[in-house]
Design an enzyme around this catalytic site. Structure first.
Site, PDB file in Angstrom:
ATOM      1  CG  ASP A 130      -2.136  -0.871   1.075  1.00 35.38           C
ATOM      2  OD1 ASP A 130      -2.933  -0.584   0.172  1.00 35.38           O
ATOM      3  OD2 ASP A 130      -2.275  -1.847   1.841  1.00 35.38           O
ATOM      4  CD  GLU A 135      -5.156  11.354   2.071  1.00 39.79           C
ATOM      5  OE1 GLU A 135      -5.719  10.280   1.795  1.00 39.79           O
ATOM      6  OE2 GLU A 135      -5.683  12.450   1.916  1.00 39.79           O
ATOM      7  CG  ASP A 136      -3.763   6.413   4.308  1.00 37.88           C
ATOM      8  OD1 ASP A 136      -4.621   7.261   4.616  1.00 37.88           O
ATOM      9  OD2 ASP A 136      -3.920   5.561   3.425  1.00 37.88           O
ATOM     10  NE  ARG A 155      -1.166   1.802   4.068  1.00 32.28           N
ATOM     11  CZ  ARG A 155      -1.758   2.856   3.533  1.00 32.28           C
ATOM     12  NH1 ARG A 155      -3.063   2.961   3.570  1.00 32.28           N
ATOM     13  NH2 ARG A 155      -1.053   3.817   2.971  1.00 32.28           N
ATOM     14  NE  ARG A 200      -7.140   0.262   7.663  1.00 30.76           N
ATOM     15  CZ  ARG A 200      -6.735   0.337   6.405  1.00 30.76           C
ATOM     16  NH1 ARG A 200      -6.030   1.372   6.001  1.00 30.76           N
ATOM     17  NH2 ARG A 200      -7.029  -0.611   5.548  1.00 30.76           N
ATOM     18  CG  HIS A 230      -9.117   6.491   5.140  1.00 29.74           C
ATOM     19  ND1 HIS A 230      -8.351   6.065   4.066  1.00 29.74           N
ATOM     20  CD2 HIS A 230      -8.534   5.964   6.245  1.00 29.74           C
ATOM     21  CE1 HIS A 230      -7.356   5.320   4.505  1.00 29.74           C
ATOM     22  NE2 HIS A 230      -7.436   5.239   5.822  1.00 29.74           N
ATOM     23  CB  CYS A 317      -4.970   7.570  -1.303  1.00 25.46           C
ATOM     24  SG  CYS A 317      -6.695   7.438  -0.889  1.00 25.46           S
TER      25      CYS A 317
HETATM   26  N1  GLY Z   1      -5.563  -0.305   0.383  1.00 24.75           N
HETATM   27  C1  GLY Z   1      -5.641   0.907   1.057  1.00 24.75           C
HETATM   28  C2  GLY Z   1      -5.743   0.653   2.520  1.00 24.75           C
HETATM   29  O1  GLY Z   1      -6.503  -0.203   2.869  1.00 24.75           O
HETATM   30  O2  GLY Z   1      -5.079   1.227   3.326  1.00 24.75           O
END
Ligand code: GLY
Length: 335
Positions: A130, A135-136, A155, A200, A230, A317
């Site tokens: 990922d 962005e995350d 991640r 998340r 999100h 993202c």
């Molecule tokens: N595939 C993007 C996420 O789930 O973070």
């Protein structure tokens, strides 16, 4: 790299290969809409369009010119060949064409550059499926940057290559356990920060963020999201005090005081739009919602990210877009 101090004597213009003259701050009329040029009005009313490559301290002129989009940085990361092994929460797994995703992403990066962003590629992370969804990993405000602790364990390692890069631009704070936060859950609208409580991102992270940002004048609001990954799957900023929202996934009442354009009900995935300066990057797939945005005067640049959408990613993202100069270094030019 931090923006250098502005030189009170002005800026240097290379007029020929051998000759440089000093320009005065008050002669700068405006910076043009193209990434390469600056318009300078000289005494007596003459105007010149100068190539930024011929300007010795172009960065200072840009930093001193409100709204100049070259002052935006876009952090991006190329698509991992393992994208097909990505996290999925709300959509079913489909086969993903890596090459197609790669070229769609390349077109997206080109568009960011065309819109005036200085594109900065992060070190590739081919083993992290990922990792294209940068962005995350962080939230960048004018005053500071927050390195997140992504909610998906797979991640978490993505942040290690982002942290040192952000330290070149901003003071950095890092979310720690038990906090979890994905940047996709953080919607900044002026001095209001909306954080989605999703699968998340949790309240512990919200409290950490609150401690860091309230001294800088921000208000933090938590928002319930349902049915999507999100908060920014459900709501994004498309203009000053103007949001694009899918009311099926987030209650528009959460954004009291802001204008809301609702997505077309047949396009639930359409609420994710990426604002870059005065323009908005928006998926070509959502033409009915695009019409709503354009009717409201939003300038749209379409992009096809359909292969990345199969990985539950969208236009916000794939980048972290922020002003190069921090609030602390953006001093006004001398009179
Ligand atoms: N595939 C993007 C996420 O789930 O973070």
């Amino acid at each position: 790299m931090r923006c250098r101090e502005l030189d009170p004597r002005g800026f240097l213009l290379r007029t020929t290969m051998f000759r440089t003259v000093r320009g005065r701050w008050r002669d700068v009329d405006k910076v043009s809409d193209t990434p390469q040029a600056i318009d300078v009005a000289l005494a007596g009313g003459a105007r010149h369009r100068l190539n930024l490559a011929d300007l010795e301290n172009a960065e200072e002129v840009c930093a001193a010119s409100p709204g100049y989009r070259r002052s935006l940085v876009a952090l991006v990361r190329e698509v991992s060949p393992r994208l097909a092994a990505c996290e999925l929460t709300h959509i079913a797994r489909q086969s993903i064409d890596y090459e197609r995703a790669y070229f769609q992403h390349a077109a997206y990066v080109d568009l960011l550059a065309c819109l005036g962003c200085a594109v900065r590629p992060l070190r590739p992370a081919p083993d992290l499926p990922d990792s294209v969804f940068v962005e995350d990993t962080a939230v960048v405000l004018d005053e500071l940057a927050i390195v997140t602790r992504p909610g998906a364990v797979s991640r978490r390692a993505e942040t290690t290559t982002v942290d040192p890069v952000l330290r070149e631009y901003r003071p950095v704070r890092v979310v720690t356990a038990p906090g979890t936060l994905d940047g996709g859950d953080v919607l900044v609208a002026g001095k209001r920060i909306f954080i989605g409580l999703s699968s998340r991102s949790n309240q512990a992270a919200v409290e950490q963020v609150r401690c860091w940002v309230e001294p800088a004048g921000y208000q933090v609001h938590t928002v319930a999201v349902a049915g999507c990954l999100h908060l920014k799957s459900a709501a994004t900023e498309v203009g000053d005090r103007l949001l694009l929202v899918n009311p099926a996934w987030v209650d528009p009442a959460a954004f009291a005081g802001l204008g809301v354009i609702e997505v077309d009900p047949d396009e639930p995935q359409a609420a994710n739009a990426l604002r870059v300066g005065d323009a908005v990057i928006f998926p070509t797939a959502f033409s009915a919602t695009r019409r709503r945005l354009e009717t409201a005067g939003v300038v749209i640049h379409g992009i096809d990210l359909s292969e990345l959408a199969k990985a539950e990613g969208a236009v916000t993202c794939c980048s972290l877009v922020f002003l190069k100069a921090s609030a602390a270094t953006r001093t006004p030019p001398p009179a």
